[in-house]
Motif scaffolding. Sequence first.
Motif, mmCIF file in Angstrom:
data_model
loop_
_atom_site.group_PDB
_atom_site.id
_atom_site.type_symbol
_atom_site.label_atom_id
_atom_site.label_comp_id
_atom_site.label_asym_id
_atom_site.label_seq_id
_atom_site.Cartn_x
_atom_site.Cartn_y
_atom_site.Cartn_z
ATOM 1 N N TRP A 10 -3.987 -41.231 18.910
ATOM 2 C CA TRP A 10 -2.883 -41.437 17.966
ATOM 3 C C TRP A 10 -2.124 -40.160 17.652
ATOM 4 O O TRP A 10 -0.994 -40.213 17.168
ATOM 5 C CB TRP A 10 -3.343 -42.135 16.682
ATOM 6 N N VAL A 11 -2.722 -38.980 17.909
ATOM 7 C CA VAL A 11 -2.017 -37.721 17.608
ATOM 8 C C VAL A 11 -0.817 -37.533 18.537
ATOM 9 O O VAL A 11 0.283 -37.212 18.081
ATOM 10 C CB VAL A 11 -2.994 -36.519 17.689
ATOM 11 N N SER A 12 -0.997 -37.740 19.832
ATOM 12 C CA SER A 12 0.098 -37.516 20.779
ATOM 13 C C SER A 12 1.284 -38.453 20.548
ATOM 14 O O SER A 12 2.428 -37.983 20.489
ATOM 15 C CB SER A 12 -0.415 -37.641 22.217
ATOM 16 N N PRO A 13 1.080 -39.776 20.385
ATOM 17 C CA PRO A 13 2.238 -40.638 20.099
ATOM 18 C C PRO A 13 2.914 -40.296 18.767
ATOM 19 O O PRO A 13 4.137 -40.365 18.654
ATOM 20 C CB PRO A 13 1.656 -42.049 20.054
ATOM 21 N N SER A 14 2.118 -39.888 17.785
ATOM 22 C CA SER A 14 2.701 -39.501 16.489
ATOM 23 C C SER A 14 3.570 -38.263 16.645
ATOM 24 O O SER A 14 4.656 -38.181 16.061
ATOM 25 C CB SER A 14 1.595 -39.230 15.465
ATOM 26 N N LEU A 15 3.091 -37.295 17.428
ATOM 27 C CA LEU A 15 3.900 -36.098 17.687
ATOM 28 C C LEU A 15 5.201 -36.449 18.392
ATOM 29 O O LEU A 15 6.252 -35.892 18.089
ATOM 30 C CB LEU A 15 3.109 -35.099 18.539
ATOM 31 N N MET A 17 6.902 -39.290 18.182
ATOM 32 C CA MET A 17 7.816 -39.914 17.214
ATOM 33 C C MET A 17 8.379 -38.877 16.237
ATOM 34 O O MET A 17 9.557 -38.935 15.870
ATOM 35 C CB MET A 17 7.109 -41.037 16.444
ATOM 36 N N LEU A 18 7.539 -37.933 15.815
ATOM 37 C CA LEU A 18 8.023 -36.880 14.926
ATOM 38 C C LEU A 18 9.064 -36.010 15.622
ATOM 39 O O LEU A 18 10.073 -35.626 15.018
ATOM 40 C CB LEU A 18 6.858 -36.024 14.426
ATOM 41 N N PHE A 19 8.835 -35.713 16.890
ATOM 42 C CA PHE A 19 9.810 -34.918 17.649
ATOM 43 C C PHE A 19 11.150 -35.646 17.710
ATOM 44 O O PHE A 19 12.203 -35.045 17.497
ATOM 45 C CB PHE A 19 9.295 -34.630 19.064
ATOM 46 N N ILE A 20 11.112 -36.941 17.986
ATOM 47 C CA ILE A 20 12.360 -37.716 18.063
ATOM 48 C C ILE A 20 13.079 -37.712 16.718
ATOM 49 O O ILE A 20 14.293 -37.504 16.645
ATOM 50 C CB ILE A 20 12.071 -39.151 18.554
ATOM 51 N N SER A 21 12.324 -37.923 15.624
ATOM 52 C CA SER A 21 12.964 -37.944 14.301
ATOM 53 C C SER A 21 13.524 -36.570 13.945
ATOM 54 O O SER A 21 14.605 -36.468 13.344
ATOM 55 C CB SER A 21 12.001 -38.439 13.229
ATOM 56 N N LEU A 22 12.821 -35.491 14.314
ATOM 57 C CA LEU A 22 13.342 -34.141 14.058
ATOM 58 C C LEU A 22 14.584 -33.864 14.890
ATOM 59 O O LEU A 22 15.548 -33.263 14.403
ATOM 60 C CB LEU A 22 12.266 -33.092 14.359
ATOM 61 N N TRP A 47 7.119 -30.696 8.470
ATOM 62 C CA TRP A 47 5.767 -30.359 8.008
ATOM 63 C C TRP A 47 4.707 -31.178 8.745
ATOM 64 O O TRP A 47 3.669 -30.635 9.150
ATOM 65 C CB TRP A 47 5.635 -30.571 6.498
ATOM 66 N N ALA A 48 4.963 -32.452 8.910
ATOM 67 C CA ALA A 48 4.012 -33.302 9.629
ATOM 68 C C ALA A 48 3.879 -32.853 11.081
ATOM 69 O O ALA A 48 2.777 -32.849 11.649
ATOM 70 C CB ALA A 48 4.455 -34.768 9.556
ATOM 71 N N PHE A 49 4.991 -32.447 11.686
ATOM 72 C CA PHE A 49 4.987 -31.972 13.072
ATOM 73 C C PHE A 49 4.137 -30.710 13.201
ATOM 74 O O PHE A 49 3.372 -30.558 14.160
ATOM 75 C CB PHE A 49 6.428 -31.706 13.528
ATOM 76 N N ILE A 50 4.262 -29.807 12.246
ATOM 77 C CA ILE A 50 3.465 -28.576 12.262
ATOM 78 C C ILE A 50 1.979 -28.907 12.164
ATOM 79 O O ILE A 50 1.159 -28.384 12.933
ATOM 80 C CB ILE A 50 3.897 -27.630 11.119
ATOM 81 N N LEU A 55 -3.223 -29.750 15.020
ATOM 82 C CA LEU A 55 -4.366 -30.610 15.345
ATOM 83 C C LEU A 55 -4.395 -30.903 16.843
ATOM 84 O O LEU A 55 -5.455 -30.859 17.474
ATOM 85 C CB LEU A 55 -4.291 -31.912 14.542
ATOM 86 N N HIS A 56 -3.240 -31.184 17.426
ATOM 87 C CA HIS A 56 -3.141 -31.446 18.862
ATOM 88 C C HIS A 56 -3.610 -30.225 19.661
ATOM 89 O O HIS A 56 -4.327 -30.358 20.662
ATOM 90 C CB HIS A 56 -1.698 -31.796 19.218
ATOM 91 N N LEU A 57 -3.230 -29.048 19.210
ATOM 92 C CA LEU A 57 -3.651 -27.819 19.872
ATOM 93 C C LEU A 57 -5.169 -27.641 19.802
ATOM 94 O O LEU A 57 -5.813 -27.284 20.795
ATOM 95 C CB LEU A 57 -2.939 -26.626 19.233
ATOM 96 N N VAL A 58 -5.744 -27.906 18.637
ATOM 97 C CA VAL A 58 -7.201 -27.798 18.475
ATOM 98 C C VAL A 58 -7.919 -28.808 19.362
ATOM 99 O O VAL A 58 -8.904 -28.473 20.034
ATOM 100 C CB VAL A 58 -7.601 -27.987 16.989
#
Length: 136
Positions: A10-15, A17-22, A47-50, A55-58
């Motif tokens: 769920w982290v990758s799809p959320s990222l 969607m956040l990228f698209i919204s940003l 903030w959510a993207f950061i 988390l994605h990096l970890v």
Amino acid sequence: MRSLQQLKSWVSPSLCMLFISLAVSGLLMSMKIKSPTIFHLHEWAGWAFILLGGLHLVLNWKAFFQRLQQPKAIIALVVTAFLILGVLLYDFPPRQQGHQYRGGRNSQAALVPESSVKKEKEMLELELEGVTPSHY
């Protein structure tokens, strides 16, 4: 191990969607479409993207570190670092209408709404006349 895989799922799809919204909100703001909703969406999605990016990096640290050992990745990092440094060091002129540029090169410059500059001048004139406002 299964929960780690579920977390990654769920982290990758959320990222994404956040990228698209940003990207969309950033483009709208750069086209001078003013809306508090767009601004707040951009700010909170940032903030959510950061947080999710960290988390994605970890979660993918091993693959990330292996990729960093390749020469192309090192070149990409160096080029990106120079681009970021160039943007940070460039003294951009103000772009917004109705704002006045306070400060000069290499100072703590800020874009200040023209109305607040006028109000500040009026308050200084009043103080010179001996009138002191009760609050600022």
